[in-house]
Scaffold this motif. Sequence first.
Motif, PDB file in Angstrom:
ATOM      1  N   GLU A 223      -6.141  -5.502  -8.249  1.00 35.97           N
ATOM      2  CA  GLU A 223      -6.213  -4.043  -8.153  1.00 35.97           C
ATOM      3  C   GLU A 223      -7.648  -3.597  -8.395  1.00 35.97           C
ATOM      4  OE1 GLU A 223      -3.601  -2.372 -11.118  1.00 35.97           O
ATOM      5  OE2 GLU A 223      -4.829  -3.091 -12.777  1.00 35.97           O
TER       6      GLU A 223
ATOM      7  N   VAL B 213      -3.665  -5.354   4.552  1.00 33.02           N
ATOM      8  CA  VAL B 213      -3.118  -4.170   3.899  1.00 33.02           C
ATOM      9  C   VAL B 213      -4.218  -3.234   3.402  1.00 33.02           C
ATOM     10  CG1 VAL B 213      -2.042  -3.560   1.709  1.00 33.02           C
ATOM     11  CG2 VAL B 213      -0.797  -4.974   3.347  1.00 33.02           C
ATOM     12  N   PHE B 214      -5.334  -3.817   2.938  1.00 30.28           N
ATOM     13  CA  PHE B 214      -6.406  -2.964   2.435  1.00 30.28           C
ATOM     14  C   PHE B 214      -7.138  -2.218   3.564  1.00 30.28           C
ATOM     15  CE2 PHE B 214      -6.207  -5.505  -1.579  1.00 30.28           C
ATOM     16  CZ  PHE B 214      -6.066  -4.438  -2.445  1.00 30.28           C
ATOM     17  N   ILE B 219      -4.941   2.487  -0.214  1.00 31.79           N
ATOM     18  CA  ILE B 219      -4.329   1.392  -0.968  1.00 31.79           C
ATOM     19  C   ILE B 219      -5.360   0.789  -1.916  1.00 31.79           C
ATOM     20  CG2 ILE B 219      -3.359  -0.938  -0.756  1.00 31.79           C
ATOM     21  CD1 ILE B 219      -1.575   0.095   1.373  1.00 31.79           C
ATOM     22  N   LYS B 220      -4.979   0.673  -3.190  1.00 30.21           N
ATOM     23  CA  LYS B 220      -5.934   0.223  -4.212  1.00 30.21           C
ATOM     24  C   LYS B 220      -5.483  -1.000  -4.986  1.00 30.21           C
ATOM     25  CE  LYS B 220      -9.395   2.119  -4.973  1.00 30.21           C
ATOM     26  NZ  LYS B 220     -10.724   1.925  -4.287  1.00 30.21           N
ATOM     27  N   ILE B 222      -2.592  -4.681  -4.846  1.00 28.78           N
ATOM     28  CA  ILE B 222      -1.489  -5.422  -4.237  1.00 28.78           C
ATOM     29  C   ILE B 222      -1.062  -6.506  -5.212  1.00 28.78           C
ATOM     30  CG2 ILE B 222      -3.009  -7.042  -3.011  1.00 28.78           C
ATOM     31  CD1 ILE B 222      -0.924  -6.966  -0.693  1.00 28.78           C
ATOM     32  N   VAL B 273       2.310  -2.527  -3.111  1.00 27.40           N
ATOM     33  CA  VAL B 273       0.962  -1.960  -3.033  1.00 27.40           C
ATOM     34  C   VAL B 273       0.933  -0.609  -3.729  1.00 27.40           C
ATOM     35  CG1 VAL B 273       0.335  -3.148  -0.903  1.00 27.40           C
ATOM     36  CG2 VAL B 273       1.414  -0.899  -0.775  1.00 27.40           C
ATOM     37  N   VAL B 275      -0.559   3.083  -3.759  1.00 26.69           N
ATOM     38  CA  VAL B 275      -1.143   4.091  -2.867  1.00 26.69           C
ATOM     39  C   VAL B 275      -1.703   5.212  -3.733  1.00 26.69           C
ATOM     40  CG1 VAL B 275      -0.697   5.662  -0.940  1.00 26.69           C
ATOM     41  CG2 VAL B 275       0.620   3.536  -1.148  1.00 26.69           C
ATOM     42  N   ALA B 312       3.084   5.991   4.882  1.00 29.13           N
ATOM     43  CA  ALA B 312       2.427   4.685   4.793  1.00 29.13           C
ATOM     44  C   ALA B 312       3.399   3.518   4.944  1.00 29.13           C
ATOM     45  CB  ALA B 312       1.678   4.567   3.463  1.00 29.13           C
ATOM     46  N   VAL B 316       2.314  -0.312   6.214  1.00 28.63           N
ATOM     47  CA  VAL B 316       2.352  -1.547   5.426  1.00 28.63           C
ATOM     48  C   VAL B 316       3.202  -2.588   6.139  1.00 28.63           C
ATOM     49  CG1 VAL B 316       3.039  -2.560   3.217  1.00 28.63           C
ATOM     50  CG2 VAL B 316       1.915  -0.324   3.268  1.00 28.63           C
TER      51      VAL B 316
END
Lengths: 335, 335, 335, 335
Positions: A223, B213-214, B219-220, B222, B273, B275, B312, B316
């Motif tokens: 993260e 995904v990033f 998104i910050k 996973i 993930v 968000v 989202a 994803v």
Amino acid sequence: MSSIYGENIKVSIWGQSHSPAIGVTVDGLPAGIKIDVEKLHRFLGRRAPGKNKFSTARREDDKPEFLSGLKDGFTCGAPLTAVIYNSDTRPSDYEEIRFKPRPSHADYSAHVKFRGFQDFYGGGHFSGRLTAPLCVAGGIFLQILEGEGVSIRCAVKSVAGETSEEKITAAVEAARARGDSVGGVIECVAENVPAGLGNPMFDGLENMISKAVFAIPAIKGIEFGNGFSCASLCGSENNDEFFMDGNQIKTKTNNHGGILGGISSGMSIVFRVAVKPTPSIGLGQKTVNLKTGENTEIIVSGRHDPCIVFRALPCVEAAAAMAIYDAALAARKEG
Amino acid sequence: MSSIYGENIKVSIWGQSHSPAIGVTVDGLPAGIKIDVEKLHRFLGRRAPGKNKFSTARREDDKPEFLSGLKDGFTCGAPLTAVIYNSDTRPSDYEEIRFKPRPSHADYSAHVKFRGFQDFYGGGHFSGRLTAPLCVAGGIFLQILEGEGVSIRCAVKSVAGETSEEKITAAVEAARARGDSVGGVIECVAENVPAGLGNPMFDGLENMISKAVFAIPAIKGIEFGNGFSCASLCGSENNDEFFMDGNQIKTKTNNHGGILGGISSGMSIVFRVAVKPTPSIGLGQKTVNLKTGENTEIIVSGRHDPCIVFRALPCVEAAAAMAIYDAALAARKEG
Amino acid sequence: MSSIYGENIKVSIWGQSHSPAIGVTVDGLPAGIKIDVEKLHRFLGRRAPGKNKFSTARREDDKPEFLSGLKDGFTCGAPLTAVIYNSDTRPSDYEEIRFKPRPSHADYSAHVKFRGFQDFYGGGHFSGRLTAPLCVAGGIFLQILEGEGVSIRCAVKSVAGETSEEKITAAVEAARARGDSVGGVIECVAENVPAGLGNPMFDGLENMISKAVFAIPAIKGIEFGNGFSCASLCGSENNDEFFMDGNQIKTKTNNHGGILGGISSGMSIVFRVAVKPTPSIGLGQKTVNLKTGENTEIIVSGRHDPCIVFRALPCVEAAAAMAIYDAALAARKEG
Amino acid sequence: MSSIYGENIKVSIWGQSHSPAIGVTVDGLPAGIKIDVEKLHRFLGRRAPGKNKFSTARREDDKPEFLSGLKDGFTCGAPLTAVIYNSDTRPSDYEEIRFKPRPSHADYSAHVKFRGFQDFYGGGHFSGRLTAPLCVAGGIFLQILEGEGVSIRCAVKSVAGETSEEKITAAVEAARARGDSVGGVIECVAENVPAGLGNPMFDGLENMISKAVFAIPAIKGIEFGNGFSCASLCGSENNDEFFMDGNQIKTKTNNHGGILGGISSGMSIVFRVAVKPTPSIGLGQKTVNLKTGENTEIIVSGRHDPCIVFRALPCVEAAAAMAIYDAALAARKEG
């Protein structure tokens, strides 16, 4: 493909836990970079077993030998290859696991993928030992980045859910005593990364750091900035407002962890990774026999780290340095 | 490089929020695959704004047109290109942000990287709108994977820290009412992924899913399987023991999230993930003027989603499908 | 980047003429392939010096050691690394050339590119010696392809413009006697390559074979089928008409050299390469002193091959095998 | 993969002869480059049919539309996409060839590769029409390189074996009159390419130029410098001696064609390509029926170029510019 990383440098890692050697080739290093080999050895020493109180007793004298790419201590523009020879290969004590996949190791998934031809000794190419060549490459990138003012440093945030040194030590010792293991969380901070590195979409810093970091066995999450915490916040709480700090543009807070739109903002890059407890434990575990298709049990023999979180610190630094250096090279093309 | 993904397929995404069009080229699709265009439209509909109660009012009739790669509804082996034309380009209401980077958007980092030449209208190439072509590509991969028995589906785990539908609705409405926004957590589950997909080290499924995904803005974080929770567990708790379920090898628990050593284990692939709350909020925020170097304030005009978590979900799924399909193609080479 | 080849396999070549070792890493080999090491040695023997009457006397006992990727003689799915140690490194007799670039060698262009940091001993990474690891990788691909019925074989078409063995021998001996060298033309024929390998545009077989073959120092041209001759023909002469040969579709002529639109047609793949005369000659030549910027002269000392055409035969086979095997792996994804 | 080129820029070409559009995406262009669209149109005009006396009558108004990547006439750092719409798609006059592969076209090899799903109209993705997007990308690279002092220019060396304009005209007219076609040789010269571009081994300028140039249909050979002629020379004749020309290091001769060890020497880069006679001719030719497996005949209907050598000139310039620009970007990383 599997074991090659990068767009502007190519880092190719090879070897198995018990093959004659493991190593790394770095293609794309500019010529004329001085490598401080002593400093690199010290960096590798942080990863080596037996250097902290929690680690395995297997002796790994992981001094890399440089087979190519260096002339008189400087990179010469040709691909750089470093090799670490494996001394204690193919011990008998791994035969046990040949057809008994160890829980939460790669034994079973590798068996399916490679149809039984995988090198199962010591986990083969999946062994944590393969982080040694990653650290050789990463240690070099760290030196280069340091020369440009960038520092990358990891710290342990927690082990077994504990955050104080005392409790961590107790938790690790307790795990060792009962043949068990514990995991933890590592935080990595990269300081003085210039704004403007990274890319939108797939080659953003978050993408590329993640791609690098998940190469380290046992990492199960990453993260950036405040990470999963941001999911509970409002935009007005989570947004990082800009302000002038003298001539520099900064943000008052750093919830974004130094990356916006995949690109560095000039603030410190901050991320955390979750390290699962070492799957090798001394307790009996249920598994299956791949040959007979029967349920069975396994006790993983040998001495194993009850906690690899500390040894993983330089590995995460290496992975981060690899991603950031790749982005730094990319930025040179854009000027 | 930035906007190209994949080893065995290449997905190239292009366009800006207010350029004439956005689109995607997929190179490497086998010939002879039937594309169900209606089904693809329905999939894209889940991402489109105005389709749920929390989304922006901007009309986006995001029906992709296929410019190449299809013949009589089947892929023909040539690169497939789909385009979505932007109808309401270059509105005046973005001039405000030209020199005032919006907090926690990519405006500032893009400004540094592209030295003022970036397309700042609507966030340019960094706009969430670019997830539409990602969903076009991903929607195709999902159809192919579905034909092979694989299903990939996302669900909202929490919004603004809330987990019940009632409280989530209340939190979003409250945020909207005060011009604020909220974030959330999405869980993605891929079922029936065969064991043996993915690779050790850098092209593991965790690496490749993360890299995909990033690319989705906001998104910050996973985490796979039990993710960050594993860091507090012992190995004996976290390890997933194997057993025979009839003729199939399974694990009793799935803390590993279906991936071991970067390779699928045959268990469901599970990841979550984080968000972040939409950075575009209607409240005044502090920022700097890039031209004058002075502190100033910005109110982001226009109507914005108070919560993009729901929109989202298909993004994803698309990203996960892209990574898994790439790995599935790779596995064909290994037989 | 420089020394990595391939889309579906990655062949990474490293080392310098006088570094501790040279080697190659092959990433992407399927698991379970048996490597016939003796056969590989015989293949490498065709490239080795001293094995034919025209070659240099430098002893190169180029038996590769496999450091990774093999288990019990089979590929194990992990990257395969082979190393060849350099025994007679850094001889004093290369100091002469440090600042005097040898005509038609890479000394000068490398000096500019690497700003003086290049490894100039023996040509460094540009040495013909680096074709040894190419042949290690290529020799493995040849074995795999042979197992699938494909044979790839090179022959000398001409040396010094001569085509009979007698005149070629005389020309080489005459060149050796006066300290000079001669070039030649090699023809490569790949038989039983199945139709359908290769791609349109940039990853066509012609593109990929060319990309591989120009890695061999001294090659200055390549032509497929009837090559440059086709430029003087009419379409009605040059076109290869199709006909049924039993159940098989063939062409009556093979002016296209087995490749149409970048894709194999099922006919034999035929190409020729031009090998320039070895630039290392024993005669005095004019050059410049890079340190003083003055005109000067150089006599390249040591014993050198008057003709490398014969030793280049397995190198061209290796390069062709690498390209064709990469295309064969790609084709598996398309089924 | 097929239609993506480059290491430091990525050029992705898509479209079929009769799909709704053809186009190109260029990922990796630095921001802030001014594109002279009028100049680009003039460059494309040299490729367009109907612009010289030997070309086909098919009207192609190949003005590209830029869908992304430009803002106010400058590159903005996002991927640049240009599209050319196909106006006269799917004419009935191609049905004839559906199951009758045209000799020396890609019809048959594509049929095998794509198992009958290929777009056979007008040659689909294999059509010479796909050189239009190549020229769009290449035309942009040429403008950038020109801004750095580099010029790249092609000339016809021979057509149908003739070298004088008068005889060439006669040969082309004679071929046209009898429904036949002729080939030729093109020479490309790149001047003022700085020394030090390119790489050893696989990413050398010869490798990368070849990889680009063979994407142009009909090209069957390439040679650098004196090319195949060098094979008949002695080293003492072929070697290019260095000398000081004022402050500059030059070679007296340029047999090496400006490339040594894959790296530019500072001398003009010179290469020649062989263009085969257009395979589409108006004469009856033998072929097979893919459906029935019987021998048959085909007369390719429509009006076709008796000679595409002249139209290929800008295509070869575009391909060379693409390779050289990619190398120029790479060199920025090495400083």
